[in-house]
Design a protein around this motif. Structure first.
Motif, PDB file in Angstrom:
ATOM      1  N   LEU A 488       0.848  -1.197   0.000  1.00 50.83           N
ATOM      2  CA  LEU A 488       0.000   0.000   0.000  1.00 50.83           C
ATOM      3  C   LEU A 488       0.880   1.241   0.000  1.00 50.83           C
ATOM      4  CD1 LEU A 488      -3.209   0.466   2.048  1.00 50.83           C
ATOM      5  CD2 LEU A 488      -1.450   2.218   2.207  1.00 50.83           C
ATOM      6  N   ASN A 489       0.505   2.214  -0.808  1.00 49.04           N
ATOM      7  CA  ASN A 489       1.298   3.439  -0.899  1.00 49.04           C
ATOM      8  C   ASN A 489       0.365   4.643  -0.923  1.00 49.04           C
ATOM      9  OD1 ASN A 489       3.827   4.927  -1.289  1.00 49.04           O
ATOM     10  ND2 ASN A 489       2.959   5.425  -3.292  1.00 49.04           N
ATOM     11  N   LEU A 490       0.730   5.677  -0.179  1.00 43.95           N
ATOM     12  CA  LEU A 490      -0.079   6.895  -0.069  1.00 43.95           C
ATOM     13  C   LEU A 490       0.677   8.065  -0.669  1.00 43.95           C
ATOM     14  CD1 LEU A 490      -2.830   7.763   1.364  1.00 43.95           C
ATOM     15  CD2 LEU A 490      -1.359   8.702   3.147  1.00 43.95           C
ATOM     16  N   GLU A 491       0.008   8.831  -1.526  1.00 43.88           N
ATOM     17  CA  GLU A 491       0.581  10.052  -2.101  1.00 43.88           C
ATOM     18  C   GLU A 491      -0.202  11.235  -1.554  1.00 43.88           C
ATOM     19  OE1 GLU A 491       1.096  10.044  -6.350  1.00 43.88           O
ATOM     20  OE2 GLU A 491       1.191   7.856  -6.385  1.00 43.88           O
ATOM     21  N   THR A 492       0.495  12.198  -0.977  1.00 44.45           N
ATOM     22  CA  THR A 492      -0.166  13.316  -0.305  1.00 44.45           C
ATOM     23  C   THR A 492       0.224  14.640  -0.947  1.00 44.45           C
ATOM     24  OG1 THR A 492       1.640  13.538   1.292  1.00 44.45           O
ATOM     25  CG2 THR A 492      -0.164  12.039   1.861  1.00 44.45           C
ATOM     26  N   LEU A 496       0.530  18.089   3.770  1.00 46.60           N
ATOM     27  CA  LEU A 496      -0.139  16.975   4.439  1.00 46.60           C
ATOM     28  C   LEU A 496       0.889  15.863   4.622  1.00 46.60           C
ATOM     29  CD1 LEU A 496      -3.698  15.629   3.769  1.00 46.60           C
ATOM     30  CD2 LEU A 496      -1.833  14.044   4.165  1.00 46.60           C
ATOM     31  N   PHE A 497       1.089  15.440   5.874  1.00 51.44           N
ATOM     32  CA  PHE A 497       2.138  14.480   6.190  1.00 51.44           C
ATOM     33  C   PHE A 497       1.520  13.215   6.769  1.00 51.44           C
ATOM     34  CE2 PHE A 497       3.728  18.792   6.693  1.00 51.44           C
ATOM     35  CZ  PHE A 497       4.808  18.785   5.820  1.00 51.44           C
ATOM     36  N   ALA A 498       1.821  12.079   6.152  1.00 54.95           N
ATOM     37  CA  ALA A 498       1.321  10.797   6.644  1.00 54.95           C
ATOM     38  C   ALA A 498       2.236  10.282   7.744  1.00 54.95           C
ATOM     39  CB  ALA A 498       1.245   9.783   5.509  1.00 54.95           C
ATOM     40  N   GLY A 499       1.618   9.768   8.809  1.00 57.95           N
ATOM     41  CA  GLY A 499       2.393   9.178   9.879  1.00 57.95           C
ATOM     42  C   GLY A 499       2.795   7.756   9.528  1.00 57.95           C
ATOM     43  N   SER A 512     -12.920 -10.925   3.844  1.00 59.96           N
ATOM     44  CA  SER A 512     -13.283 -10.217   2.614  1.00 59.96           C
ATOM     45  C   SER A 512     -12.892  -8.745   2.663  1.00 59.96           C
ATOM     46  CB  SER A 512     -14.792 -10.336   2.350  1.00 59.96           C
ATOM     47  OG  SER A 512     -15.532  -9.809   3.440  1.00 59.96           O
ATOM     48  N   HIS A 513     -12.578  -8.216   3.873  1.00 63.72           N
ATOM     49  CA  HIS A 513     -12.207  -6.810   4.014  1.00 63.72           C
ATOM     50  C   HIS A 513     -11.047  -6.671   4.996  1.00 63.72           C
ATOM     51  CE1 HIS A 513     -16.372  -6.543   2.548  1.00 63.72           C
ATOM     52  NE2 HIS A 513     -16.009  -5.407   2.008  1.00 63.72           N
ATOM     53  N   LYS A 514     -10.257  -5.655   4.769  1.00 63.48           N
ATOM     54  CA  LYS A 514      -9.173  -5.322   5.698  1.00 63.48           C
ATOM     55  C   LYS A 514      -9.091  -3.802   5.786  1.00 63.48           C
ATOM     56  CE  LYS A 514      -4.515  -6.809   6.931  1.00 63.48           C
ATOM     57  NZ  LYS A 514      -4.964  -7.833   7.887  1.00 63.48           N
ATOM     58  N   THR A 515      -9.041  -3.287   7.013  1.00 65.91           N
ATOM     59  CA  THR A 515      -9.011  -1.842   7.225  1.00 65.91           C
ATOM     60  C   THR A 515      -7.631  -1.414   7.704  1.00 65.91           C
ATOM     61  OG1 THR A 515     -11.370  -1.807   7.779  1.00 65.91           O
ATOM     62  CG2 THR A 515     -10.057   0.089   8.453  1.00 65.91           C
ATOM     63  N   VAL A 516      -7.114  -0.360   7.108  1.00 72.07           N
ATOM     64  CA  VAL A 516      -5.810   0.203   7.490  1.00 72.07           C
ATOM     65  C   VAL A 516      -6.036   1.658   7.888  1.00 72.07           C
ATOM     66  CG1 VAL A 516      -3.460   0.707   6.750  1.00 72.07           C
ATOM     67  CG2 VAL A 516      -4.635  -1.319   5.853  1.00 72.07           C
ATOM     68  N   ARG A 517      -5.582   2.018   9.061  1.00 74.57           N
ATOM     69  CA  ARG A 517      -5.714   3.400   9.541  1.00 74.57           C
ATOM     70  C   ARG A 517      -4.368   4.110   9.383  1.00 74.57           C
ATOM     71  NH1 ARG A 517     -10.557   3.938  12.111  1.00 74.57           N
ATOM     72  NH2 ARG A 517     -11.585   1.970  12.673  1.00 74.57           N
ATOM     73  N   ILE A 518      -4.427   5.279   8.752  1.00 73.70           N
ATOM     74  CA  ILE A 518      -3.205   6.034   8.467  1.00 73.70           C
ATOM     75  C   ILE A 518      -3.318   7.399   9.138  1.00 73.70           C
ATOM     76  CG2 ILE A 518      -1.716   6.971   6.673  1.00 73.70           C
ATOM     77  CD1 ILE A 518      -2.920   4.952   4.739  1.00 73.70           C
TER      78      ILE A 518
END
Length: 754
Positions: A488-492, A496-499, A512-518
């Motif tokens: 998984l990759n986040l572009e901001t 805005l700074f991702a932790g 069937s689902h997976k949750t990721v908190r950023i």
């Protein structure tokens, strides 16, 4: 009258009109049999029509159904709307060759127009384009100019032939050259039943009963790419409805191969034409024969270098075969389905192939064989070779289990595992196939939940100091049987700074689902206006899914002393929005609604449709009345029409309707709810209604009506009772906030603080 004779007749009539100096336009009000429920006409015509419009309420449905039903043309309706991100939604009227494409793209990025047109024209450029929109609309104007200026390219068999522009009703009886005039009333009456059944599939809110058309509707020929063309009597005048034979005749090299393929193409067309004149089993036999001819033609993969150099030839042939197969299944009353399942076991992976047949036609069907074609072997494996007869109005279902080496599942072939089912209709064999493309992109999806965020403004501090913190929630959905490691990759955007967050995600079987908190932070470097955050999910180094979220800075201060009780709406959007504010809120249970001390809450917010989740809702009118008289505030968001009457101390009767900006009036411009703590800009707030939107107006009595609509209902009202009040908001406020409309966010705060 056969289709070919029909077109010949129309062309002769057009020539007669020209010679009689009656100009080059024909008033179309012919009485021909309807093809609405018959799939055969769509196999006799390969003409595609692109209908570009900018207002879904003014679509010229009579003309669309005339072209689709009378000639069998495929219709692609195209609507482009401005939005901060590029998205595409597709809906279709199944088996009727009518498709609706809704594109959203940023006006600030004109390069997206090029991407949009490339996607629409990827397989087959439209033959005819109909323009129906306001040339003052920026996106419509840009897109229509782009399409009109598309030039024919040598790598395509199909290029745009004609472009028409709708010019509405006409009183001109001189029939100017290049104009096509339609009798709208006659066409509306002819296709009314189809419209009533099919238009709501594309636009759920549409009511054909309210459709009004001009008696005469005109289209002006804007551009033609047909050399030395004379003005035609109709949109399709002079265009061969089925061009397969012409294509083979023109581009294949002379020889036995060409003659054989031409024979198949001619039989394909003539068999479908013959089926139009026959009934019962004879008609079905002709359709089956047409399908067999097309199937044989498609199996001859070597068409020569000339034809294979055209990028749209193979998709064109595949489309003809798919339509012929649908017609064949319809003709014999056969519902066939083949599914492939991949399952893990302690002894290695196993394949399961499920065959399902049901016969609803006049004749029995024989299942002759089921075969597995492994790509690593030249011989097919017979899974079932004992013929079985399925009689009319009967079904047959069987599963086949296959052991397979795990190494074979790692192959990157486009059709790694192939299954074929052979069926006999009389003496005619039909072969259906299913493939399991191991190298195919897995069915993974990733989405922000929610896909919008607003952050409270902050004081001007040091340039790069972090001043606000929130959490992004990303949800990955997948098949339960799928197991893999994904990245998984986040572009901001700037500021805005991702932790710290997990970039390597293990997707386990059974879930069937997976949750990721950023976690993310906003600093003073973050620019005003709407910014974008992108998330991508990659498997084996290849990006398989992506999503976009919108972020902006917006004030939505809720008083610190305010305690909010919440009856959540079914979508959860209300709870998401409250979390973005600094409000102190508590979702209420049904038991709390019945027994808790409601005075602990300054405001109770009732989400749209939430009463359906609370069995006691219609039984606590007295509790609500006591709560209001002692200073409580109840906020009611727009409600469905089955709202329980008598559940509150006021009368509330909601109604869903479509409204544009002109149908909304501010009855109390100086109302405090529009001014404190935020001053709501009327022009900016109502700009959301440039196009008609769905609202939930209501008759609320007694009430001070702040915003009213043309039908007499209220969209924002205040009903006072004792020291408290009931505030009703029928605006699509949550939808507006999801698009980060600044005045909608401010109005939400004003309502809670009132």
């Amino acid at each position: 009258m056969s289709m070919m004779r029909f077109f010949s007749h129309r062309l002769k009539k057009a020539v007669w009109l020209r010679s009689a100096s009656a100009a080059a336009t024909l008033l179309l009000c012919l009485t021909v049999p309807s093809f609405g429920s018959d799939p055969v006409p769509y196999n006799l015509c390969d003409i595609r029509v692109l209908y570009l419009f900018d207002n879904s309420e003014s679509i010229d449905w009579p003309t669309i159904f005339y072209l689709n039903d009378n000639f069998g043309c495929r219709i692609d309706l195209l609507l482009v709307k401005p939005k901060d991100i590029f998205k595409h939604h597709l809906r279709e009227v199944e088996n009727k060759e009518i498709f609706l494409h809704e594109y959203y793209l940023p006006e600030s990025n004109p390069a997206r127009i090029d991407s949009l047109v490339a996607e629409v024209c990827r397989e087959h450029r439209p033959d005819i384009i109909l323009l129906d929109g306001d040339r003052q609309d920026r996106l419509f104007n840009t897109l229509s100019k782009y399409i009109i200026n598309l030039v024919p390219t040598p790598d395509r068999l199909f290029n745009i032939l004609r472009v028409y522009e709708r010019i509405g009703a006409t009183k001109d009886t001189s029939y100017l050259a290049g104009r096509v005039v339609l009798n709208g009333n006659e066409l509306l009456n002819r296709y009314r039943k189809r419209m009533e059944n099919e238009i709501p599939i594309l636009f759920s809110w549409y009511r054909v009963q309210s459709l009004s058309v001009n008696r005469l509707t005109s289209y002006r020929l804007v551009k033609s790419n047909i050399p030395q063309e004379m003005p035609g009597a109709d949109f399709t005048s002079g265009i061969n409805p089925m061009r397969l034979t012409d294509i083979l005749q023109r581009h294949l090299e002379e020889g036995p191969k060409k003659q054989t393929l031409l024979k198949y193409a001619q039989r394909f067309f003539s068999s479908f034409s013959t089926s139009r004149r026959e009934i019962g089993r004879a008609s079905s036999d002709s359709v089956i024969n047409a399908y067999r001819q097309m199937q044989t033609l498609a199996e001859n993969a070597d068409f020569g270098q000339t034809l294979d150099s055209f990028v749209d030839f193979r998709p064109y042939l595949d489309n003809l075969l798919a339509k012929a197969e649908k017609a064949a299944l319809e003709a014999v009353g056969l519902a066939w389905q083949g599914k492939i399942f991949l399952r893990g076991s302690p002894h290695g992976p196993k394949l399961k192939y499920l065959v399902s047949l049901s016969v609803n036609g006049p004749k029995e069907i024989e299942l002759t064989s089921v075969q597995f074609h492994p790509y690593w072997d030249t011989s097919a494996i017979a899974l079932d070779s004992i013929p079985k007869i399925i009689m009319p109005h009967q079904s047959y279902v069987k599963e086949y289990l296959i052991d397979i080496d795990r190494s074979h599942l790692e192959a990157e072939q486009p059709e790694s595992l192939l299954f074929t089912t052979e069926i006999a209709y009389g003496k005619v064999p039909l072969v259906f196939s299913n493939t399991f493309p191991i190298g195919e992109t897995p069915d993974l999806k990733i989405r922000f939940e929610p896909d919008y965020y607003f952050v409270q403004p902050f004081a001007k501090l040091e340039v790069d100091r972090v001043v606000s913190s929130m959490t992004l929630r990303v949800v990955i959905s997948k098949p339960q049987s799928y197991s893999e490691t994904a990245h998984l990759n986040l572009e901001t955007p700037r500021g805005l700074f991702a932790g710290a967050y997990r970039q390597k995600i293990q997707l386990d079987k059974g879930a069937s689902h997976k949750t990721v908190r950023i976690p993310f932070s906003i600093s003073n470097l973050f620019e005003l206006g709407i910014q974008h955050v992108f998330v991508t999910l990659a498997v084996n180094g290849k990006t398989v899914t992506t999503d976009t979220a919108l972020v902006r800075i917006a004030a939505c201060h809720i008083a610190d002393t305010l305690k909010v009780g919440l009856l959540p709406d079914s979508s959860g959007a209300l709870e998401d929005i409250l979390r973005m504010t600094d409000a102190c809120f508590q979702p209420l249970t049904n038991r709390a609604l019945m027994t808790a001390d409601l005075s602990a809450y300054n405001v109770i917010v009732i989400g749209s449709g939430s009463f359906r989740l609370y069995p006691s809702f219609g039984k606590i009118k007295d509790r609500f009345e006591d709560y209001l008289r002692h200073g409580g505030s109840i906020v009611i968001m727009g409600q469905p029409e089955d709202w329980p009457d008598g559940s509150l101390p006021v009368s509330l009767i909601p109604r869903t309707e479509l409204l544009g900006r002109g149908g909304i009036t501010n009855a109390i411009p100086g109302s405090r709810i529009l001014m404190r703590p935020y001053d709501i800009s009327k022009s900016n707030f109502l700009s959301f209604f440039r196009e008609k939107r769905e609202v939930t107006s209501a008759v609320v009595s007694p009430a001070e009506e702040v915003y009213v609509c043309s039908s007499g209902g209220t969209l924002l009202s205040i009903s006072r009772l004792g020291e408290g009040q009931i505030i009703y908001c029928g605006f699509p406020l949550l939808d507006m906030i999801s698009k980060l409309e600044i005045d909608a966010i401010h109005l939400f705060a004003n309502i809670l603080n009132y």
